[in-house]
Design an enzyme around this catalytic site. Structure first.
Site, mmCIF file in Angstrom:
data_model
loop_
_atom_site.group_PDB
_atom_site.id
_atom_site.type_symbol
_atom_site.label_atom_id
_atom_site.label_comp_id
_atom_site.label_asym_id
_atom_site.label_seq_id
_atom_site.Cartn_x
_atom_site.Cartn_y
_atom_site.Cartn_z
ATOM 1 N N ASN A 7 -6.123 -2.731 1.570
ATOM 2 C CA ASN A 7 -6.086 -4.184 1.720
ATOM 3 C C ASN A 7 -7.514 -4.693 1.808
ATOM 4 O O ASN A 7 -8.377 -4.034 2.388
ATOM 5 C CB ASN A 7 -5.347 -4.582 3.002
ATOM 6 C CG ASN A 7 -3.857 -4.392 2.905
ATOM 7 O OD1 ASN A 7 -3.291 -4.275 1.835
ATOM 8 N ND2 ASN A 7 -3.204 -4.361 4.059
ATOM 9 N N ARG A 45 0.832 -1.215 0.000
ATOM 10 C CA ARG A 45 0.000 0.000 0.000
ATOM 11 C C ARG A 45 0.858 1.253 0.000
ATOM 12 O O ARG A 45 0.616 2.175 -0.778
ATOM 13 C CB ARG A 45 -0.961 0.015 1.180
ATOM 14 C CG ARG A 45 -2.158 -0.885 0.995
ATOM 15 C CD ARG A 45 -3.112 -0.782 2.151
ATOM 16 N NE ARG A 45 -2.392 -1.119 3.389
ATOM 17 C CZ ARG A 45 -2.830 -0.878 4.605
ATOM 18 N NH1 ARG A 45 -3.972 -0.268 4.788
ATOM 19 N NH2 ARG A 45 -2.143 -1.238 5.657
#
Length: 92
Positions: free
Chosen positions: A36, A18
């Site tokens: 996520n 990320r």
């Protein structure tokens, strides 16, 4: 302009995927977000110039050093994308 939703599978959680995506997309001037998912995949929406979105999609196939991407799926995204900076969203 092009907007896509991407689902990235493999070893992509717990490896900085990320943060890497936020840095790469921000540096490229893309709008959108990354998060996520509870099934151990990563989801992202990229919005920007077609060539830049395509380059980001290619970069996602590798990801950060510790990641091991096994599959990428992408789809057209017709929803509105915030005009703010590219960001990470909470896990869902």
């Amino acid at each position: 302009m092009k907007t896509i939703r991407v689902i990235i599978s493999g070893r992509v959680q717990g490896v900085g995927y990320r943060a890497w995506t936020v840095a790469m997309a921000s540096d490229s001037g893309l709008k959108g977000w990354v998060r996520n998912l509870s099934d151990d995949t990563v989801e992202a929406v990229f919005h920007g110039e077609e060539a830049v979105v395509n380059a980001m999609l290619e970069a996602c196939k590798e990801g950060p050093t510790a990641a091991r991407v096994s599959k990428i799926e992408y789809f057209e995204w017709n929803e509105t994308v915030d005009d703010g900076p590219f960001r990470a969203k909470p896990t869902v």
